[in-house]
Design a protein around this motif. Structure first.
Motif, PDB file in Angstrom:
ATOM      1  N   ASN A  99      71.736 -13.754 -63.572  1.00  0.00           N
ATOM      2  CA  ASN A  99      71.937 -12.719 -64.665  1.00  0.00           C
ATOM      3  C   ASN A  99      73.046 -11.845 -64.522  1.00  0.00           C
ATOM      4  OD1 ASN A  99      70.755  -9.794 -64.085  1.00  0.00           O
ATOM      5  ND2 ASN A  99      69.442 -11.542 -63.433  1.00  0.00           N
ATOM      6  N   LYS A 100      73.744 -11.392 -65.618  1.00  0.00           N
ATOM      7  CA  LYS A 100      75.011 -10.903 -65.569  1.00  0.00           C
ATOM      8  C   LYS A 100      74.704  -9.357 -65.072  1.00  0.00           C
ATOM      9  CE  LYS A 100      77.797 -13.759 -67.291  1.00  0.00           C
ATOM     10  NZ  LYS A 100      78.768 -14.533 -66.555  1.00  0.00           N
ATOM     11  N   ARG A 101      73.491  -8.749 -65.245  1.00  0.00           N
ATOM     12  CA  ARG A 101      73.340  -7.402 -64.814  1.00  0.00           C
ATOM     13  C   ARG A 101      73.365  -7.320 -63.169  1.00  0.00           C
ATOM     14  NH1 ARG A 101      68.313  -6.184 -68.232  1.00  0.00           N
ATOM     15  NH2 ARG A 101      68.434  -8.206 -68.534  1.00  0.00           N
ATOM     16  N   TYR A 102      72.641  -8.307 -62.621  1.00  0.00           N
ATOM     17  CA  TYR A 102      72.764  -8.485 -61.233  1.00  0.00           C
ATOM     18  C   TYR A 102      74.069  -8.691 -60.551  1.00  0.00           C
ATOM     19  CZ  TYR A 102      70.952  -8.738 -56.465  1.00  0.00           C
ATOM     20  OH  TYR A 102      70.824  -8.499 -55.052  1.00  0.00           O
ATOM     21  N   GLU A 103      74.870  -9.507 -61.309  1.00  0.00           N
ATOM     22  CA  GLU A 103      76.383  -9.671 -60.982  1.00  0.00           C
ATOM     23  C   GLU A 103      76.866  -8.446 -61.191  1.00  0.00           C
ATOM     24  OE1 GLU A 103      78.009 -12.951 -63.343  1.00  0.00           O
ATOM     25  OE2 GLU A 103      76.292 -14.297 -62.773  1.00  0.00           O
ATOM     26  N   LEU A 104      76.632  -7.655 -61.912  1.00  0.00           N
ATOM     27  CA  LEU A 104      77.466  -6.326 -62.070  1.00  0.00           C
ATOM     28  C   LEU A 104      77.025  -5.450 -60.740  1.00  0.00           C
ATOM     29  CD1 LEU A 104      79.031  -4.053 -63.353  1.00  0.00           C
ATOM     30  CD2 LEU A 104      77.091  -3.714 -64.836  1.00  0.00           C
ATOM     31  N   PHE A 105      75.750  -5.552 -60.558  1.00  0.00           N
ATOM     32  CA  PHE A 105      75.304  -4.982 -59.347  1.00  0.00           C
ATOM     33  C   PHE A 105      76.074  -5.406 -58.112  1.00  0.00           C
ATOM     34  CE2 PHE A 105      71.671  -3.387 -56.350  1.00  0.00           C
ATOM     35  CZ  PHE A 105      71.904  -2.036 -56.581  1.00  0.00           C
ATOM     36  N   GLN A 106      76.107  -6.642 -57.878  1.00  0.00           N
ATOM     37  CA  GLN A 106      76.984  -7.052 -56.607  1.00  0.00           C
ATOM     38  C   GLN A 106      78.261  -6.685 -56.673  1.00  0.00           C
ATOM     39  OE1 GLN A 106      75.988 -11.316 -57.613  1.00  0.00           O
ATOM     40  NE2 GLN A 106      74.972 -11.411 -55.795  1.00  0.00           N
ATOM     41  N   GLN A 107      78.712  -6.356 -58.119  1.00  0.00           N
ATOM     42  CA  GLN A 107      79.936  -5.793 -58.014  1.00  0.00           C
ATOM     43  C   GLN A 107      80.256  -4.445 -57.428  1.00  0.00           C
ATOM     44  OE1 GLN A 107      83.290  -7.442 -58.517  1.00  0.00           O
ATOM     45  NE2 GLN A 107      83.824  -5.496 -57.803  1.00  0.00           N
ATOM     46  N   ILE A 108      79.344  -3.788 -57.910  1.00  0.00           N
ATOM     47  CA  ILE A 108      78.928  -2.254 -57.401  1.00  0.00           C
ATOM     48  C   ILE A 108      79.040  -2.162 -55.874  1.00  0.00           C
ATOM     49  CG2 ILE A 108      77.498  -0.153 -57.484  1.00  0.00           C
ATOM     50  CD1 ILE A 108      76.482  -1.060 -60.209  1.00  0.00           C
ATOM     51  N   ALA A 109      78.180  -3.115 -55.326  1.00  0.00           N
ATOM     52  CA  ALA A 109      77.957  -3.017 -53.745  1.00  0.00           C
ATOM     53  C   ALA A 109      79.306  -3.399 -53.318  1.00  0.00           C
ATOM     54  CB  ALA A 109      76.900  -4.058 -53.352  1.00  0.00           C
ATOM     55  N   ALA A 110      80.071  -4.295 -53.898  1.00  0.00           N
ATOM     56  CA  ALA A 110      81.379  -4.597 -53.194  1.00  0.00           C
ATOM     57  C   ALA A 110      82.368  -3.344 -53.256  1.00  0.00           C
ATOM     58  CB  ALA A 110      81.926  -5.894 -53.964  1.00  0.00           C
ATOM     59  N   ASP A 111      82.226  -2.790 -54.529  1.00  0.00           N
ATOM     60  CA  ASP A 111      83.196  -1.557 -54.624  1.00  0.00           C
ATOM     61  C   ASP A 111      83.089  -0.626 -53.925  1.00  0.00           C
ATOM     62  OD1 ASP A 111      84.472  -3.033 -56.796  1.00  0.00           O
ATOM     63  OD2 ASP A 111      83.508  -1.725 -58.467  1.00  0.00           O
TER      64      ASP A 111
END
Length: 129
Positions: free
Chosen positions: A77-89
């Motif tokens: 899902n897109k919300r978890y993909e956003l969370f993965q982006q947060i972690a990368a940031d």
């Protein structure tokens, strides 16, 4: 030290608030978690960001979006993909833990106490002082 969960919501639009908190205070982010559980036959995930303790007051907030996101290993899902982006940031790995659902406990505060115990036991949070 006071360690407390601050619930932002169920993880629908609240994920954007979690993103803002983490990216605006990158230097304070200590750990990032995904708590996976099964609720009423559905695989759900809570997303959490642990901040470093404040210098004054020794308070350590844990911001969480509780059980509102489908488990990404079952349903991407897109919300978890956003969370993965947060972690990368913030240059942190997502620590994934499987736990009981909050509905297993008679009160949400007991659920959060359970999670704090798990995090302390695994040395992700400082022990009670």
């Amino acid at each position: 030290m006071i360690q407390r969960f601050i619930e932002l919501g169920q993880g629908y639009s609240d994920v954007y608030e979690l993103q803002t908190l983490a990216t605006q205070m990158k230097d304070r982010v200590e750990n990032i978690f995904a708590f996976h559980t099964t609720m009423e036959g559905e695989e759900r995930t809570s997303l959490a960001v642990v901040m470093k303790p404040t210098t004054t007051g020794n308070f350590q907030p844990i911001y969480i979006c509780r059980e509102g996101i489908p488990n990404p290993h079952v349903q991407p899902n897109k919300r978890y993909e956003l969370f993965q982006q947060i972690a990368a940031d913030v240059k942190k790995d997502i620590i994934e833990i499987t736990t009981r659902p909050s509905t297993f406990f008679s009160e949400t505060e007991l659920y959060y106490s359970h999670l704090i115990g798990l995090l302390r036991m695994n040395h992700y949070l400082a022990p009670l002082q």
